[in-house]
Design a protein around this motif. Structure first.
Motif, PDB file in Angstrom:
ATOM      1  N   GLY A 150      -1.497  17.903  17.283  1.00 29.72           N
ATOM      2  CA  GLY A 150      -1.133  16.800  16.328  1.00 29.72           C
ATOM      3  C   GLY A 150      -1.713  16.825  15.105  1.00 29.72           C
ATOM      4  O   GLY A 150      -1.579  15.738  14.372  1.00 29.72           O
ATOM      5  N   VAL A 151      -2.569  17.822  14.823  1.00 30.45           N
ATOM      6  CA  VAL A 151      -3.541  17.864  13.475  1.00 30.45           C
ATOM      7  C   VAL A 151      -2.844  18.888  12.775  1.00 30.45           C
ATOM      8  O   VAL A 151      -2.915  19.960  13.015  1.00 30.45           O
ATOM      9  CB  VAL A 151      -4.996  18.042  13.644  1.00 30.45           C
ATOM     10  N   ASP A 197       6.556  12.675  16.166  1.00 35.19           N
ATOM     11  CA  ASP A 197       5.458  12.627  17.168  1.00 35.19           C
ATOM     12  C   ASP A 197       4.305  12.084  16.079  1.00 35.19           C
ATOM     13  O   ASP A 197       4.343  12.076  14.916  1.00 35.19           O
ATOM     14  CB  ASP A 197       4.719  14.042  17.310  1.00 35.19           C
ATOM     15  N   HIS A 198       3.191  11.624  16.837  1.00 35.31           N
ATOM     16  CA  HIS A 198       2.202  11.119  15.985  1.00 35.31           C
ATOM     17  C   HIS A 198       1.225  12.198  15.341  1.00 35.31           C
ATOM     18  O   HIS A 198       0.536  13.068  16.375  1.00 35.31           O
ATOM     19  CB  HIS A 198       1.266   9.945  16.909  1.00 35.31           C
ATOM     20  N   VAL A 199       1.334  12.360  14.269  1.00 37.62           N
ATOM     21  CA  VAL A 199       0.730  13.628  13.583  1.00 37.62           C
ATOM     22  C   VAL A 199      -0.395  12.986  12.592  1.00 37.62           C
ATOM     23  O   VAL A 199      -0.294  12.230  12.008  1.00 37.62           O
ATOM     24  CB  VAL A 199       1.942  14.481  12.703  1.00 37.62           C
ATOM     25  N   ILE A 200      -1.544  13.641  12.428  1.00 37.88           N
ATOM     26  CA  ILE A 200      -2.587  13.516  11.616  1.00 37.88           C
ATOM     27  C   ILE A 200      -2.574  14.722  10.653  1.00 37.88           C
ATOM     28  O   ILE A 200      -2.759  15.673  10.935  1.00 37.88           O
ATOM     29  CB  ILE A 200      -4.122  13.655  12.382  1.00 37.88           C
ATOM     30  N   ASN A 201      -1.949  14.123   9.334  1.00 34.85           N
ATOM     31  CA  ASN A 201      -1.936  15.266   8.245  1.00 34.85           C
ATOM     32  C   ASN A 201      -3.016  15.509   7.547  1.00 34.85           C
ATOM     33  O   ASN A 201      -3.172  14.504   6.485  1.00 34.85           O
ATOM     34  CB  ASN A 201      -0.608  14.925   7.529  1.00 34.85           C
ATOM     35  N   LEU A 202      -3.949  16.372   7.830  1.00 37.50           N
ATOM     36  CA  LEU A 202      -4.887  17.059   7.058  1.00 37.50           C
ATOM     37  C   LEU A 202      -4.740  18.044   6.024  1.00 37.50           C
ATOM     38  O   LEU A 202      -5.598  18.770   5.650  1.00 37.50           O
ATOM     39  CB  LEU A 202      -6.327  17.246   7.821  1.00 37.50           C
ATOM     40  N   SER A 203      -3.435  18.332   5.709  1.00 39.86           N
ATOM     41  CA  SER A 203      -3.015  19.140   4.713  1.00 39.86           C
ATOM     42  C   SER A 203      -3.534  18.855   3.406  1.00 39.86           C
ATOM     43  O   SER A 203      -3.539  17.637   2.979  1.00 39.86           O
ATOM     44  CB  SER A 203      -1.313  19.195   4.605  1.00 39.86           C
ATOM     45  N   PRO A 204      -4.020  20.052   2.327  1.00 39.69           N
ATOM     46  CA  PRO A 204      -4.491  19.607   1.126  1.00 39.69           C
ATOM     47  C   PRO A 204      -3.610  19.170   0.169  1.00 39.69           C
ATOM     48  O   PRO A 204      -2.346  19.461   0.607  1.00 39.69           O
ATOM     49  CB  PRO A 204      -5.161  20.790   0.914  1.00 39.69           C
ATOM     50  N   GLY A 205      -3.989  18.451  -0.965  1.00 37.46           N
ATOM     51  CA  GLY A 205      -2.974  18.336  -1.891  1.00 37.46           C
ATOM     52  C   GLY A 205      -2.062  17.043  -1.767  1.00 37.46           C
ATOM     53  O   GLY A 205      -1.100  16.822  -2.726  1.00 37.46           O
ATOM     54  N   ARG A 206      -2.549  16.264  -0.848  1.00 32.58           N
ATOM     55  CA  ARG A 206      -1.597  14.875  -0.730  1.00 32.58           C
ATOM     56  C   ARG A 206      -2.648  13.592  -0.569  1.00 32.58           C
ATOM     57  O   ARG A 206      -3.576  13.752  -0.072  1.00 32.58           O
ATOM     58  CB  ARG A 206      -1.095  14.952   0.718  1.00 32.58           C
ATOM     59  N   PRO A 207      -2.135  12.778  -1.624  1.00 33.47           N
ATOM     60  CA  PRO A 207      -2.823  11.639  -1.803  1.00 33.47           C
ATOM     61  C   PRO A 207      -2.445  10.555  -0.727  1.00 33.47           C
ATOM     62  O   PRO A 207      -1.641  10.566  -0.150  1.00 33.47           O
ATOM     63  CB  PRO A 207      -2.684  11.191  -3.195  1.00 33.47           C
ATOM     64  N   TRP A 208      -3.315   9.465  -0.955  1.00 31.53           N
ATOM     65  CA  TRP A 208      -2.882   8.188  -0.103  1.00 31.53           C
ATOM     66  C   TRP A 208      -1.829   7.475  -0.769  1.00 31.53           C
ATOM     67  O   TRP A 208      -2.287   6.780  -2.121  1.00 31.53           O
ATOM     68  CB  TRP A 208      -4.167   7.337   0.222  1.00 31.53           C
ATOM     69  N   VAL A 209      -0.796   7.031  -0.595  1.00 26.33           N
ATOM     70  CA  VAL A 209       0.072   6.453  -1.387  1.00 26.33           C
ATOM     71  C   VAL A 209       0.520   5.298  -0.690  1.00 26.33           C
ATOM     72  O   VAL A 209       1.352   4.520  -0.975  1.00 26.33           O
ATOM     73  CB  VAL A 209       1.384   7.218  -1.468  1.00 26.33           C
ATOM     74  N   ARG A 210      -0.212   4.696   0.390  1.00 21.90           N
ATOM     75  CA  ARG A 210       0.143   3.466   1.202  1.00 21.90           C
ATOM     76  C   ARG A 210      -0.660   2.212   0.811  1.00 21.90           C
ATOM     77  O   ARG A 210      -0.561   1.080   1.373  1.00 21.90           O
ATOM     78  CB  ARG A 210       0.047   3.637   2.687  1.00 21.90           C
ATOM     79  N   ASP A 211      -1.452   2.594  -0.165  1.00 20.76           N
ATOM     80  CA  ASP A 211      -2.508   1.207  -0.610  1.00 20.76           C
ATOM     81  C   ASP A 211      -2.295   1.207  -2.010  1.00 20.76           C
ATOM     82  O   ASP A 211      -2.822   1.911  -2.851  1.00 20.76           O
ATOM     83  CB  ASP A 211      -3.665   1.510  -0.130  1.00 20.76           C
ATOM     84  N   TYR A 212      -1.566   0.375  -2.468  1.00 24.44           N
ATOM     85  CA  TYR A 212      -1.278   0.197  -4.035  1.00 24.44           C
ATOM     86  C   TYR A 212      -1.074  -1.258  -4.324  1.00 24.44           C
ATOM     87  O   TYR A 212      -0.727  -1.949  -3.258  1.00 24.44           O
ATOM     88  CB  TYR A 212      -0.076   1.089  -4.578  1.00 24.44           C
ATOM     89  N   ASP A 213      -1.178  -1.660  -5.513  1.00 19.91           N
ATOM     90  CA  ASP A 213      -0.944  -3.161  -6.024  1.00 19.91           C
ATOM     91  C   ASP A 213       0.427  -3.361  -6.110  1.00 19.91           C
ATOM     92  O   ASP A 213       1.087  -3.001  -7.185  1.00 19.91           O
ATOM     93  CB  ASP A 213      -1.807  -3.436  -7.278  1.00 19.91           C
ATOM     94  N   VAL A 214       0.986  -3.863  -5.245  1.00 14.48           N
ATOM     95  CA  VAL A 214       2.578  -4.038  -5.048  1.00 14.48           C
ATOM     96  C   VAL A 214       2.941  -5.018  -6.230  1.00 14.48           C
ATOM     97  O   VAL A 214       4.021  -4.678  -7.034  1.00 14.48           O
ATOM     98  CB  VAL A 214       2.959  -4.980  -3.781  1.00 14.48           C
ATOM     99  N   ALA A 215       2.112  -6.125  -6.649  1.00 13.83           N
ATOM    100  CA  ALA A 215       2.494  -7.094  -7.962  1.00 13.83           C
ATOM    101  C   ALA A 215       2.401  -6.144  -9.099  1.00 13.83           C
ATOM    102  O   ALA A 215       3.185  -6.322  -9.997  1.00 13.83           O
ATOM    103  CB  ALA A 215       1.633  -8.037  -7.808  1.00 13.83           C
ATOM    104  N   ALA A 216       1.467  -5.252  -9.208  1.00 12.84           N
ATOM    105  CA  ALA A 216       1.317  -4.420 -10.528  1.00 12.84           C
ATOM    106  C   ALA A 216       2.642  -3.632 -10.446  1.00 12.84           C
ATOM    107  O   ALA A 216       3.101  -3.197 -11.645  1.00 12.84           O
ATOM    108  CB  ALA A 216       0.056  -3.570 -10.691  1.00 12.84           C
ATOM    109  N   TRP A 217       2.958  -2.725  -9.449  1.00 14.51           N
ATOM    110  CA  TRP A 217       3.973  -1.915  -9.422  1.00 14.51           C
ATOM    111  C   TRP A 217       5.137  -2.540  -9.934  1.00 14.51           C
ATOM    112  O   TRP A 217       6.163  -2.273 -10.463  1.00 14.51           O
ATOM    113  CB  TRP A 217       4.151  -1.366  -7.976  1.00 14.51           C
TER     114      TRP A 217
END
Length: 463
Positions: A418-419, A112-132
Motif C-alpha cells: 500500500g505504499v 484501498d488504504h494507500v500511502i502515497n509517497l510519490s514525488p511532486g505532490r503537495p499537501w492540499v488538505r490543510d488550507y485557510d477555508v475562510a481565505a479561500w
C-alpha cells in the motif's frame, strides 16, 4: 463532522514534572489505551487551557510535540484530531505486543488504504477555508470579461513581482512577468518562442520528463545533460544547445542545490554560447536548515527565463504560474499566446491576486514550511540509518540511493503493502548512473509518512 472529545485529564502543580510534559504524557497514554480513538477531535488549545486552569502555551506546546511525533493531525480552521495510523508511533513493550498486526492488501488498488509517497505532490488538505472563500467571492464580484490580457492581470503581475522580491530576492517589475497556467504551460511557451525544428534543447539527466516531452513535441532535439549530487555539470554540457532546462534550487529528482560557483560558470557558459537557461523554481519556497541560494535569473536576467508555479506552494488545481524574462521575450510570447488563443483564466488570476494582496498565501507558505519540515525529519530519521539520502535540505522529496536493481524490487514490494513511490531509473534519458527511490513526503499525512518509511526501511533491510 468528527466529534469533539471531552478529556478527563488532571495535572498536578505540585509535581516536579513540568505541566507541558505531564499533559503530553496524559494525552499519549489516552491514545495508546484507546480512550482517545482515531479521528476524534481534541478541544482547542484555548478551551483545554481553560478546562485545566493552565496557560494556553502549556497546551499549545503539548499539541505541537504530539503533532511532531505523529499522534495528532491538524486541519486549518477545523481543529486538531487524533491521527489515523495502523501502529501507534513510539509504541513498544506490552502495548506494542498487544497491538493487532496491520492487515495489508496484496495489491494497492483504488479504494484501498494507500500511502502515497510519490514525488511532486503537495499537501492540499490543510488550507485557510475562510481565505479561500474570500478570494473566490472577490473574483465572483467581477463581471465576465473578454479575452484576458496575454501578459496576465496587471494587478497580479505587480503582486507577483513583490512576492518574488520577498521570497526569492529577485528584483523585477511587472513588465518582466507573464502569468501562465503552470510550469508545463511556461515550458511550452518557451519552446515555441526559443526553439524550432532541429534545434537542440538540453534537459538534466536524470531530470523532469515533462520538459523532455514538451521540447520534443515542438520539434527540438532533446539532449541529455548529466548531473551530479550538486546539479547540472557545466563542464559536460553538450555543444550547440539553444536552451538548457535546469532545476538549480532543488534538482529533480536527485535533490542537489547548485552551488554559487557553478551557477556563475553556468551563466558564463550561456553568455559565451548564446544559449538561454530556463530555470524551473518549482519548490524553491521550501528549504530546511540551509540558507537560500540566489536564483539564476537574479544573477543574469539577460540569459535566464525563470519559471514559477503555485502547484507546490498552494495546489496544482489552481493552475497559475509565472514566467519571468526580458520584456522583449515576453512580447514575443504574448504574441504567440494571442495567435494560439492560449490564456490563463481571469477569475482564477483575480482569486490568486486576493490571496497575495491580503497576505493569505504568505501565511499558508509559513504554515506549510513547518508541516513539511516535520515530515522531512521523519523521513531522515526512518531511512537515514538504512541508506544514503540526497536532497533532504530542500523541497518535497528525497532520493534514497540503493544498489542497482534493488529500487524497482522495493517499489513493487512497497506497492503490495500500500505504499506508492517512484524510482530514479524512470527519470533518466540517457545512460542510467543513479539508482534509488524518489520519495515524496508532500501529499501524505505525518502519520502516513512515518508508517510508509517504516515499511520502506524494512524492505531495504531485507534487500
Amino acid at each position: 463532522m468528527r466529534a469533539l472529545v471531552d478529556l478527563p485529564i488532571s495535572l498536578s502543580r505540585e509535581s516536579d514534572v513540568p505541566l507541558t510534559v505531564q499533559l503530553t504524557g496524559r494525552l499519549r497514554d489516552a491514545m495508546l489505551s484507546g480512550a482517545l480513538a482515531t479521528g476524534e477531535r481534541l478541544p482547542s488549545s484555548r478551551g483545554l487551557a481553560a478546562q485545566l486552569g493552565v496557560s494556553r502555551t502549556v497546551v499549545t506546546e503539548a499539541y505541537q510535540q504530539l503533532y511532531a511525533e505523529g499522534w495528532l493531525e491538524g486541519r486549518h480552521g477545523s481543529g486538531t484530531f487524533v491521527a489515523s495510523m495502523e501502529t501507534p508511533p513510539g509504541a513498544n513493550g506490552a502495548a506494542a505486543a498487544q497491538a493487532p498486526a496491520p492487515k495489508m492488501a496484496r495489491r494497492a488498488v483504488p479504494g484501498d488504504h494507500v500511502i502515497n509517497l510519490s514525488p511532486g505532490r503537495p499537501w492540499v488538505r490543510d488550507y485557510d477555508v475562510a481565505a479561500w472563500k474570500r478570494a473566490w467571492r472577490k473574483a465572483a464580484d467581477l463581471p465576465p470579461g473578454d479575452y484576458p490580457d496575454p501578459y496576465g492581470l496587471p494587478r497580479l503581475r505587480e503582486l507577483l513581482a513583490d512576492h518574488l522580491r520577498r521570497a526569492r530576492a529577485v528584483a523585477v517589475g511587472p513588465e518582466n512577468i507573464l502569468v501562465t497556467r503552470g510550469t508545463g504551460n511556461g515550458l511550452d511557451l518557451c519552446a515555441q518562442a526559443l526553439l524550432g525544428a532541429g534545434t537542440r534543447a538540453g534537459v538534466e539527466d536524470p531530470g523532469y520528463h515533462v520538459a523532455r516531452t514538451v521540447f520534443a513535441a515542438r520539434g527540438a532535439e532533446v539532449v541529455a545533460c548529466p548531473v551530479d549530487e550538486d546539479g547540472v555539470i557545466v563542464d559536460d554540457l553538450p555543444a550547440g544547445l539553444r536552451v538548457l532546462y535546469t532545476t538549480p534550487a532543488h534538482q529533480y529528482p536527485l535533490g542537489g542545490r547548485l552551488p554559487i560557483p557553478r551557477r556563475e560558470r553556468l551563466l558564463a557558459w550561456a553568455r559565451r554560447t548564446g544559449a538561454t537557461v530556463v530555470e524551473d523554481d518549482y519548490d524553491a519556497e521550501f528549504r530546511y536548515d540551509v540558507a537560500p541560494l540566489p536564483a539564476l535569473y537574479g544573477l543574469d536576467p539577460s540569459r535566464v527565463v525563470l519559471l514559477g508555479t503555485l502547484s507546490k506552494s498552494l495546489a496544482p488545481d489552481v493552475g497559475v504560474g509565472w514566467l519571468v524574462g526580458t520584456p522583449e521575450l515576453l512580447d514575443r510570447i504574448a504574441a504567440i499566446r494571442r495567435a494560439v488563443s492560449d490564456r490563463t483564466s481571469g477569475p482564477v488570476q483575480q482569486a490568486v491576486a486576493t490571496l497575495l494582496e491580503r497576505g493569505d498565501l504568505d501565511r499558508h507558505l509559513r504554515r506549510m514550511r513547518l508541516e513539511y519540515a516535520r515530515r522531512r525529519a521523519v523521513v531522515v530519521e526512518s531511512l537515514g540509518p538504512v541508506c544514503r539520502l540526497r536532497g533532504d535540505t530542500a523541497g518535497l522529496h528525497v532520493l534514497a540511493e540503493l544498489p542497482p536493481g534493488l529500487a524497482p524490487r522495493v517499489m513493487e514490494r512497497a506497492a503490495e503493502r500500500g505504499v506508492l513511490l517512484d524510482t530514479a531509473e524512470r527519470h533518466h534519458h540517457g545512460v542510467e548512473r543513479v539508482h534509488g527511490l524518489v520519495i515524496g513526503y508532500g501529499s501524505a499525512s505525518l502519520a502516513q509518512v512515518r508508517r510508509g518509511c517504516q515499511i520502506l526501511a524494512e524492505l531495504i533491510r531485507e534487500g
